[in-house]
Design a protein around this motif. Structure first.
Motif, short mmCIF file in Angstrom:
data_model
loop_
_atom_site.label_atom_id
_atom_site.label_comp_id
_atom_site.label_asym_id
_atom_site.label_seq_id
_atom_site.Cartn_x
_atom_site.Cartn_y
_atom_site.Cartn_z
N TYR A 169 -5.46 14.79 7.64
CA TYR A 169 -4.60 15.87 7.14
C TYR A 169 -3.28 15.53 6.58
N ARG A 170 -2.79 14.27 7.08
CA ARG A 170 -1.58 13.77 6.60
C ARG A 170 -1.77 13.31 5.14
N GLN A 171 -2.98 12.46 4.97
CA GLN A 171 -3.27 11.80 3.86
C GLN A 171 -3.56 12.55 2.52
N ASN A 172 -4.57 13.85 2.98
CA ASN A 172 -4.86 14.77 2.17
C ASN A 172 -4.11 15.78 1.79
N ASP A 288 5.89 6.80 -9.74
CA ASP A 288 5.58 7.60 -8.63
C ASP A 288 4.61 6.76 -7.92
N LYS A 289 4.08 5.79 -8.59
CA LYS A 289 2.62 5.30 -8.06
C LYS A 289 2.99 3.93 -7.54
N LEU A 290 2.34 3.78 -6.28
CA LEU A 290 2.13 2.11 -5.77
C LEU A 290 0.86 1.69 -5.91
N ARG A 291 0.89 0.31 -6.52
CA ARG A 291 -0.55 -0.44 -6.69
C ARG A 291 -0.72 -1.48 -5.87
N VAL A 292 -1.90 -1.48 -5.34
CA VAL A 292 -2.09 -2.81 -4.14
C VAL A 292 -3.32 -3.37 -4.81
N HIS A 293 -3.00 -4.73 -5.24
CA HIS A 293 -3.93 -5.58 -5.78
C HIS A 293 -4.60 -6.56 -4.94
N VAL A 294 -5.74 -6.68 -5.06
CA VAL A 294 -6.56 -7.53 -3.77
C VAL A 294 -7.68 -8.09 -4.38
N CYS A 295 -8.29 -9.20 -3.86
CA CYS A 295 -9.45 -9.55 -4.26
C CYS A 295 -10.69 -9.24 -3.30
N MET A 305 -1.88 4.70 -5.08
CA MET A 305 -1.45 5.63 -4.47
C MET A 305 -0.05 6.25 -4.67
N LEU A 306 0.64 7.23 -4.04
CA LEU A 306 1.80 7.48 -4.13
C LEU A 306 2.79 6.46 -3.37
N TRP A 308 5.05 7.21 -1.48
CA TRP A 308 5.41 7.48 -0.37
C TRP A 308 4.37 7.47 0.82
N GLY A 309 3.23 7.21 0.38
CA GLY A 309 2.07 7.01 1.29
C GLY A 309 0.66 7.35 0.78
N PRO A 310 -0.34 6.69 1.35
CA PRO A 310 -1.54 7.00 0.78
C PRO A 310 -1.85 8.45 0.99
N ALA A 311 -2.83 9.01 -0.20
CA ALA A 311 -3.19 9.91 -0.39
C ALA A 311 -4.56 10.10 -0.81
N THR A 312 -5.10 11.13 -0.39
CA THR A 312 -6.69 11.45 -1.40
C THR A 312 -6.74 12.61 -2.09
N THR A 313 -7.34 12.63 -3.31
CA THR A 313 -7.62 13.75 -4.03
C THR A 313 -9.05 13.85 -4.36
#
Length: 313
Positions: A169-172, A288-295, A305-306, A308-313
């Motif tokens: 609920y928080r994320q979505n 407005d976006k945060l990007r996490v680059h991983v391998c 994600m935004l 201010w926190g991870p969101a799912t759409t």
């Protein structure tokens, strides 16, 4: 009791044969193409019934179901393993269902009603009604929320101990619909925050006191000292976001990268992404976006994600 077993054992037999034959297709068919208001009234009535019966069914007479976002979090905390198991009872007569079926089918509609009332969501009616989706517009985009699926997953053995209904609920809903620019500023966004190389609860506490004394509390839901130690961080980096309105803690740990968002009140959200140990994760803030680059398994991946926190759409 996995979520899949829970669904097939107690819910799927209630579906019409034509729906059971192609469930994926049935979940895409509009069950109210004419926009009949009577059907929406039925959804309201189902949610109202849940408000009346859920406190007793869950053994929580003090459970306040007032259609607020906070009520969803209170409800999620009441869905523990002991309660779930007590609601799965054997039925004696044909046509009867165990209490968990009534709880979940009505509860899914209640949570959907919270989204509609508080965040401008729109019902996308499905058959049966508890399969209905909620279309939600937000700064993360437009998405359909399958709340019934949230309930099933939250009650499965995989998640029953983790309060995942509240997390979803928080994320979505809450994160993508938030107005983070209204949050109070914690600190000057240009403040330089060094890396914490030895991550323990005591060293983190000392770090916060020395470098971000304005943040007076990590919050009730921040990982416990034991959980923080289990994560086995290599290090933690700190980034002030949104003009200093949120603090992002992030760093590589055992088999992945963890991120924690904190506002002036403490813990607000978290995320975890599996990743290879090398190369290390890179976190970038752009608009407005945060990007996490991983391998992962040798291949680069980007999680967006935004800020201010991870969101799912």
């Amino acid at each position: 009791m996995t979520a899949e077993h829970l669904f097939r054992r107690y819910f799927l037999p209630l579906y019409p044969p034509e729906v059971r034959g192609d469930l994926a297709k049935a979940r895409t068919i509009d069950a109210n193409p004419a926009g009949n208001p009577k059907i929406l009234e039925q959804l309201d009535a189902i949610a109202a019934t849940f408000v009346k019966v859920a406190p007793q069914a869950l053994g929580r007479d003090d459970l306040e179901l007032d259609y607020s976002d906070a009520s969803v979090h209170r409800l999620a905390r009441a869905l523990d393993r002991e309660t779930r198991d007590a609601l799965i009872t054997e039925v004696e007569n044909l046509g009867e269902v165990p209490p968990i079926v009534h709880l979940v089918t009505h509860g899914a509609v209640y949570v959907g009603a919270c989204v509609v009332r508080n965040h401008g969501g729109t019902w996308k009616v499905r058959s049966p009604l508890w399969e209905s989706l909620i279309e939600l517009d937000s700064r993360a985009g437009t998405g359909d929320l399958a709340v019934f699926q949230w309930w099933l997953k939250a009650l499965g053995d995989e998640e029953i101990d983790d309060n995942r209904l509240a997390d979803r609920y928080r994320q979505n809903v809450e994160v993508p619909r938030a107005s983070p620019e209204e949050l109070p500023v914690i600190a000057d966004p240009d403040r330089k925050l060094p890396r914490l190389k030895k991550v323990r609860y005591d060293t983190l506490f000392k770090y916060i006191k020395a470098h971000i004394p304005e943040l007076r509390d990590l919050g009730e839901h921040f990982p416990s000292p034991e959980r923080l130690e289990e994560m086995a961080f290599d290090y933690l980096d700190f980034t002030l976001l949104g003009g200093g309105r949120m603090l992002l803690m992030h760093g590589p740990a055992d088999r992945g990268v963890h991120l924690f968002w904190l506002d002036a009140s403490g813990f607000a959200a978290s995320a975890y992404y599996p990743a290879d140990a090398f190369p290390g994760p890179v976190v970038r803030h752009e608009g407005d976006k945060l990007r996490v680059h991983v391998c992962m398994l040798g291949a680069p991946r980007v999680h967006e994600m935004l800020w201010w926190g991870p969101a799912t759409t």
